[in-house]
Design a protein around this motif. Structure first.
Motif, PDB file in Angstrom:
ATOM      1  N   ARG A 281     -21.528  75.173  14.202  1.00  0.00           N
ATOM      2  CA  ARG A 281     -22.880  75.181  13.666  1.00  0.00           C
ATOM      3  C   ARG A 281     -23.257  73.726  13.421  1.00  0.00           C
ATOM      4  NH1 ARG A 281     -24.486  78.071   8.078  1.00  0.00           N
ATOM      5  NH2 ARG A 281     -22.417  77.380   7.466  1.00  0.00           N
ATOM      6  N   ILE A 282     -24.486  73.387  13.702  1.00  0.00           N
ATOM      7  CA  ILE A 282     -24.892  71.983  13.564  1.00  0.00           C
ATOM      8  C   ILE A 282     -24.762  71.508  12.125  1.00  0.00           C
ATOM      9  CG2 ILE A 282     -26.926  70.477  13.545  1.00  0.00           C
ATOM     10  CD1 ILE A 282     -27.669  71.553  16.181  1.00  0.00           C
ATOM     11  N   GLN A 283     -24.105  70.365  11.995  1.00  0.00           N
ATOM     12  CA  GLN A 283     -24.008  69.704  10.694  1.00  0.00           C
ATOM     13  C   GLN A 283     -24.619  68.329  10.845  1.00  0.00           C
ATOM     14  OE1 GLN A 283     -22.765  71.353   8.198  1.00  0.00           O
ATOM     15  NE2 GLN A 283     -21.581  72.982   9.166  1.00  0.00           N
ATOM     16  N   ASN A 284     -24.655  67.616   9.766  1.00  0.00           N
ATOM     17  CA  ASN A 284     -25.217  66.275   9.810  1.00  0.00           C
ATOM     18  C   ASN A 284     -24.440  65.392  10.798  1.00  0.00           C
ATOM     19  OD1 ASN A 284     -26.801  64.188   9.144  1.00  0.00           O
ATOM     20  ND2 ASN A 284     -25.755  63.703   7.230  1.00  0.00           N
ATOM     21  N   ALA A 285     -25.137  64.550  11.539  1.00  0.00           N
ATOM     22  CA  ALA A 285     -24.464  63.614  12.437  1.00  0.00           C
ATOM     23  C   ALA A 285     -25.245  62.324  12.431  1.00  0.00           C
ATOM     24  CB  ALA A 285     -24.399  64.167  13.859  1.00  0.00           C
ATOM     25  N   SER A 286     -24.556  61.252  12.795  1.00  0.00           N
ATOM     26  CA  SER A 286     -25.236  59.973  12.869  1.00  0.00           C
ATOM     27  C   SER A 286     -26.400  60.114  13.843  1.00  0.00           C
ATOM     28  CB  SER A 286     -24.232  58.935  13.363  1.00  0.00           C
ATOM     29  OG  SER A 286     -24.874  57.744  13.634  1.00  0.00           O
ATOM     30  N   ALA A 321     -13.360  73.079  11.488  1.00  0.00           N
ATOM     31  CA  ALA A 321     -13.517  72.450  10.170  1.00  0.00           C
ATOM     32  C   ALA A 321     -14.948  72.001   9.892  1.00  0.00           C
ATOM     33  CB  ALA A 321     -12.574  71.253  10.064  1.00  0.00           C
ATOM     34  N   ARG A 322     -15.850  72.258  10.834  1.00  0.00           N
ATOM     35  CA  ARG A 322     -17.241  71.973  10.519  1.00  0.00           C
ATOM     36  C   ARG A 322     -17.709  72.835   9.360  1.00  0.00           C
ATOM     37  NH1 ARG A 322     -21.209  70.858  15.404  1.00  0.00           N
ATOM     38  NH2 ARG A 322     -19.868  69.597  16.694  1.00  0.00           N
ATOM     39  N   GLU A 323     -17.072  73.994   9.203  1.00  0.00           N
ATOM     40  CA  GLU A 323     -17.518  74.909   8.161  1.00  0.00           C
ATOM     41  C   GLU A 323     -16.804  74.633   6.841  1.00  0.00           C
ATOM     42  OE1 GLU A 323     -19.977  76.762   8.404  1.00  0.00           O
ATOM     43  OE2 GLU A 323     -20.272  76.499  10.552  1.00  0.00           O
ATOM     44  N   PRO A 324     -17.518  74.747   5.736  1.00  0.00           N
ATOM     45  CA  PRO A 324     -16.859  74.554   4.445  1.00  0.00           C
ATOM     46  C   PRO A 324     -15.826  75.656   4.197  1.00  0.00           C
ATOM     47  CG  PRO A 324     -19.121  75.340   4.159  1.00  0.00           C
ATOM     48  CD  PRO A 324     -18.939  75.066   5.612  1.00  0.00           C
ATOM     49  N   ALA A 325     -14.877  75.361   3.315  1.00  0.00           N
ATOM     50  CA  ALA A 325     -13.745  76.276   3.114  1.00  0.00           C
ATOM     51  C   ALA A 325     -14.192  77.694   2.755  1.00  0.00           C
ATOM     52  CB  ALA A 325     -12.823  75.704   2.045  1.00  0.00           C
ATOM     53  N   HIS A 326     -15.243  77.849   1.938  1.00  0.00           N
ATOM     54  CA  HIS A 326     -15.587  79.217   1.516  1.00  0.00           C
ATOM     55  C   HIS A 326     -16.144  80.049   2.674  1.00  0.00           C
ATOM     56  CE1 HIS A 326     -19.551  77.292   1.015  1.00  0.00           C
ATOM     57  NE2 HIS A 326     -20.064  78.500   1.148  1.00  0.00           N
ATOM     58  N   ILE A 327     -16.821  79.401   3.623  1.00  0.00           N
ATOM     59  CA  ILE A 327     -17.318  80.145   4.797  1.00  0.00           C
ATOM     60  C   ILE A 327     -16.136  80.487   5.698  1.00  0.00           C
ATOM     61  CG2 ILE A 327     -18.731  79.960   6.909  1.00  0.00           C
ATOM     62  CD1 ILE A 327     -20.523  80.207   4.598  1.00  0.00           C
ATOM     63  N   ARG A 328     -15.234  79.525   5.846  1.00  0.00           N
ATOM     64  CA  ARG A 328     -14.043  79.793   6.664  1.00  0.00           C
ATOM     65  C   ARG A 328     -13.292  80.991   6.101  1.00  0.00           C
ATOM     66  NH1 ARG A 328     -11.687  74.351   9.216  1.00  0.00           N
ATOM     67  NH2 ARG A 328      -9.694  75.352   9.052  1.00  0.00           N
ATOM     68  N   CYS A 367     -16.737  69.574   7.111  1.00  0.00           N
ATOM     69  CA  CYS A 367     -16.906  70.007   5.719  1.00  0.00           C
ATOM     70  C   CYS A 367     -15.592  70.409   5.085  1.00  0.00           C
ATOM     71  CB  CYS A 367     -17.863  71.192   5.656  1.00  0.00           C
ATOM     72  SG  CYS A 367     -19.529  70.687   6.052  1.00  0.00           S
ATOM     73  N   ASP A 368     -14.617  70.808   5.898  1.00  0.00           N
ATOM     74  CA  ASP A 368     -13.333  71.206   5.338  1.00  0.00           C
ATOM     75  C   ASP A 368     -12.360  70.051   5.536  1.00  0.00           C
ATOM     76  OD1 ASP A 368     -10.972  72.266   4.524  1.00  0.00           O
ATOM     77  OD2 ASP A 368     -11.200  74.149   5.619  1.00  0.00           O
ATOM     78  N   THR A 369     -12.078  69.344   4.463  1.00  0.00           N
ATOM     79  CA  THR A 369     -11.254  68.150   4.602  1.00  0.00           C
ATOM     80  C   THR A 369      -9.844  68.360   4.048  1.00  0.00           C
ATOM     81  OG1 THR A 369     -12.200  67.407   2.524  1.00  0.00           O
ATOM     82  CG2 THR A 369     -13.207  66.530   4.515  1.00  0.00           C
ATOM     83  N   ARG A 370      -9.442  69.638   3.911  1.00  0.00           N
ATOM     84  CA  ARG A 370      -8.098  69.901   3.399  1.00  0.00           C
ATOM     85  C   ARG A 370      -7.038  69.431   4.396  1.00  0.00           C
ATOM     86  NH1 ARG A 370      -8.767  76.234   2.248  1.00  0.00           N
ATOM     87  NH2 ARG A 370      -9.759  76.033   4.277  1.00  0.00           N
ATOM     88  N   THR A 371      -5.876  69.016   3.877  1.00  0.00           N
ATOM     89  CA  THR A 371      -4.782  68.625   4.765  1.00  0.00           C
ATOM     90  C   THR A 371      -4.170  69.886   5.383  1.00  0.00           C
ATOM     91  OG1 THR A 371      -3.126  68.830   3.039  1.00  0.00           O
ATOM     92  CG2 THR A 371      -4.182  66.668   3.268  1.00  0.00           C
ATOM     93  N   LEU A 372      -3.351  69.667   6.415  1.00  0.00           N
ATOM     94  CA  LEU A 372      -2.706  70.820   7.054  1.00  0.00           C
ATOM     95  C   LEU A 372      -1.853  71.572   6.031  1.00  0.00           C
ATOM     96  CD1 LEU A 372      -2.051  72.490   9.571  1.00  0.00           C
ATOM     97  CD2 LEU A 372      -0.152  70.936  10.008  1.00  0.00           C
ATOM     98  N   SER A 373      -1.123  70.835   5.211  1.00  0.00           N
ATOM     99  CA  SER A 373      -0.251  71.556   4.280  1.00  0.00           C
ATOM    100  C   SER A 373      -1.075  72.321   3.241  1.00  0.00           C
ATOM    101  CB  SER A 373       0.794  70.616   3.677  1.00  0.00           C
ATOM    102  OG  SER A 373       0.428  70.184   2.428  1.00  0.00           O
ATOM    103  N   GLU A 374      -2.229  71.790   2.852  1.00  0.00           N
ATOM    104  CA  GLU A 374      -3.089  72.543   1.927  1.00  0.00           C
ATOM    105  C   GLU A 374      -3.621  73.820   2.581  1.00  0.00           C
ATOM    106  OE1 GLU A 374      -4.818  68.844  -0.782  1.00  0.00           O
ATOM    107  OE2 GLU A 374      -5.870  69.437   1.004  1.00  0.00           O
ATOM    108  N   VAL A 375      -4.015  73.686   3.862  1.00  0.00           N
ATOM    109  CA  VAL A 375      -4.522  74.867   4.578  1.00  0.00           C
ATOM    110  C   VAL A 375      -3.414  75.913   4.682  1.00  0.00           C
ATOM    111  CG1 VAL A 375      -5.372  75.717   6.811  1.00  0.00           C
ATOM    112  CG2 VAL A 375      -6.275  73.594   5.873  1.00  0.00           C
ATOM    113  N   ILE A 376      -2.218  75.464   5.036  1.00  0.00           N
ATOM    114  CA  ILE A 376      -1.095  76.402   5.182  1.00  0.00           C
ATOM    115  C   ILE A 376      -0.787  77.070   3.846  1.00  0.00           C
ATOM    116  CG2 ILE A 376       1.408  76.514   5.609  1.00  0.00           C
ATOM    117  CD1 ILE A 376       0.982  74.738   7.962  1.00  0.00           C
ATOM    118  N   GLU A 377      -0.776  76.281   2.798  1.00  0.00           N
ATOM    119  CA  GLU A 377      -0.474  76.842   1.484  1.00  0.00           C
ATOM    120  C   GLU A 377      -1.494  77.929   1.121  1.00  0.00           C
ATOM    121  OE1 GLU A 377       0.520  74.029  -1.451  1.00  0.00           O
ATOM    122  OE2 GLU A 377       1.009  75.601  -2.886  1.00  0.00           O
ATOM    123  N   GLU A 378      -2.763  77.621   1.395  1.00  0.00           N
ATOM    124  CA  GLU A 378      -3.780  78.605   1.049  1.00  0.00           C
ATOM    125  C   GLU A 378      -3.645  79.868   1.900  1.00  0.00           C
ATOM    126  OE1 GLU A 378      -7.426  76.609  -0.079  1.00  0.00           O
ATOM    127  OE2 GLU A 378      -8.426  78.509   0.402  1.00  0.00           O
TER     128      GLU A 378
END
Ligand code: SF4
Ligand code: SF4
Length: 473
Positions: A281-286, A321-328, A367-378
């Protein structure tokens, strides 16, 4: 199981365009104001493992009653639970070069963006990025290239080979997918020989007029060359192809129909659907320079993903990861099969970590800037099994999404065990003690569910604990 190809005004032929925008709009407008019975019948049809027709999909797209929308989402959740189980495959994108000769209004890499810091990774820089990804535990990458003559088939093949060669302790990349410019048949043969997994080309928008407006110059302006690109990939023997639309350029209902028409085309001509569908989905870009009236709301976005799940029940859905964590988190319940984790889309971003995103060196904002280990943990905490499985591709089992969907017991025999084994590898090599413990608690629960099949998996798990790697079914 599969539908007979449907007849459309434009007949499906290999490497010939197949989109008729008026026909798609006709189908959308003729299926307005659906009744409750209609919607329920269509959901049932999908839950009985049938791909939906364009007409059926239009009915779901035109549903506005909140209660019925909830039924659609419930249907997608049920389909996921009944068929796909609880594993999620993880990958990371790696940007190889951001030179580009096209002028796409929505992208920071456009040739007219003079602010963009341009770069192509040299051999050592590429190796360093892959080492960093392997140190985090990644096993599957998608390499992303701008569209530039320098990134031709030979160059792509060379970078793929380099990535496969990098081994960092127990780390290795086992599957390399590609997102790059459309090639000719010869070019696709060259990248196939380098051992790629999936080749992705997104149409961005299936609406020809909008396509022409947002692609202002460069080779990408040729709608049909892009539309037929994955036909050429098929002709070259690449049968794992990924399609996608960039939601926000044109009407979202039309884009869903365009994606589905593309699926129909592949089935009609090659008797195999695409391997994956992406729906960024389109997000902000330069220097984002587009008409904002088609930006898709969270509400419509979650609904459209649920509809896609029902419309193409056996195709892999990729969420990024364009989508924020809650949408994901919400969308994963609809049966998304792959997500990226620990994503960094800055050039050399896996070794030079900036605290803040630099839009002058990125294609778009994540929008989702969690690390891989954070994603895995969740994932683990939510009872999903994070998976780095690459077994089907390694064993030549192509058409894997179709198999997992249609072959009885496939998931229990292959996907879940492989997810368990790759999670165990991750736990042994990359997780901290706390995550390791949580991972093994989940593994134990999953083994119980495997019944008779658990014993062979336990044997392989024992070997992993003894130091063996890359075991799969
Ligand atoms: Fe180039 Fe792709 Fe960006 Fe268009 S979307 S400007 S082709 S990198
Ligand atoms: Fe995918 Fe095949 Fe692994 Fe299942 S076994 S997760 S279908 S690669």
């Amino acid at each position: 199981m599969r539908y007979e190809p449907q007849q459309y005004k434009i007949k499906d032929e290999p490497m010939q365009p197949f989109i008729d925008a008026d026909e798609i709009w006709d189908i959308i407008t003729k299926n307005q104001n659906p009744s409750k019975e209609q919607v329920e019948k269509i959901i049932e049809h999908s839950l009985n493992k049938n791909r939906l027709s364009l007409e059926e999909t239009a009915v779901l797209l035109n549903t506005t009653d909140p209660e019925l929308i909830e039924k659609i989402k419930d249907g997608a959740r049920t389909l996921k639970e009944r068929i796909y189980g609880n594993r999620i495959v993880l990958f990371a994108p790696l940007y190889i070069g951001n030179y580009c000769t096209n002028d796409c209004a929505y992208c920071g890499y456009k040739v007219t963006n003079k602010e963009m810091k341009r770069k192509t990774l040299n051999h050592d820089e590429l190796v360093n990025q892959v080492v960093a990804l392997e140190k985090n535990g990644h096993k599957r990458l998608i390499l992303v290239y701008g569209e530039h003559p320098a990134y031709n088939a030979n160059y792509i093949a060379e970078t793929v080979k380099t990535v496969y060669e990098v081994k960092e302790k127990n780390g290795e990349i086992r599957r390399v997918n590609i997102n790059a410019a459309p090639l000719d048949i010869e070019g696709f043969k060259i990248v196939k020989d380098a051992g790629i997994g999936t080749y992705q080309v997104f149409q961005e928008t299936y609406h020809p007029k909008t396509y022409d407006i947002v692609h202002r110059s460069g080779k990408k302006k040729d709608y049909n060359w892009r539309l037929t690109s994955l036909d050429r990939a098929q002709e070259a023997g690449i049968d794992d192809v990924g399609i996608g639309a960039l939601f926000g350029l044109y009407n979202w209902k039309f884009e869903v129909m365009g994606l589905l028409r593309h699926v129909n085309h592949f089935e009609a001509v090659y008797n195999v659907g695409p391997h994956t569908i992406s729906f960024p989905r389109i997000q902000n870009a330069s220097s984002l320079d587009i008409d904002k009236s088609n930006i898709v709301s969270d509400e419509d976005f979650t609904k459209l993903v649920a509809i896609l799940r029902l419309a193409v029940p056996y195709t892999g859905l990729i969420l990024t990861a364009r989508e924020p964590a809650h949408i994901r988190d919400e969308i994963m319940r609809f049966g998304v099969s792959q997500i990226d984790g620990g994503t960094n889309i800055e050039m050399s971003g896996y070794t030079n970590k900036n605290e803040k995103q630099d839009l002058d060196s990125e294609q778009f904002e994540i929008c989702d800037t969690r690390t891989l280990s954070e994603v895995i943990e969740e994932l683990v905490e939510n009872n999903y099994i994070p998976s780095f499985c690459t077994a089907c591709y390694r064993l030549g089992r192509t058409g894997e999404h179709f198999m997992e969907f249609s072959v009885p017991g496939f998931i229990k025999r292959y996907c879940t065990p492989n997810a368990i084994l790759t999670l165990s590898e991750y736990a042994e090599d990359y997780a901290n003690e706390d995550l390791k413990q949580k991972a093994y608690i989940l593994i134990d629960k999953e083994l119980e569910k495997l019944g008779d099949h658990a014993e062979v998996v336990r044997k392989k798990l024992k070997k992993i604990k003894e130091g063996k790697r890359d075991l799969y079914f």
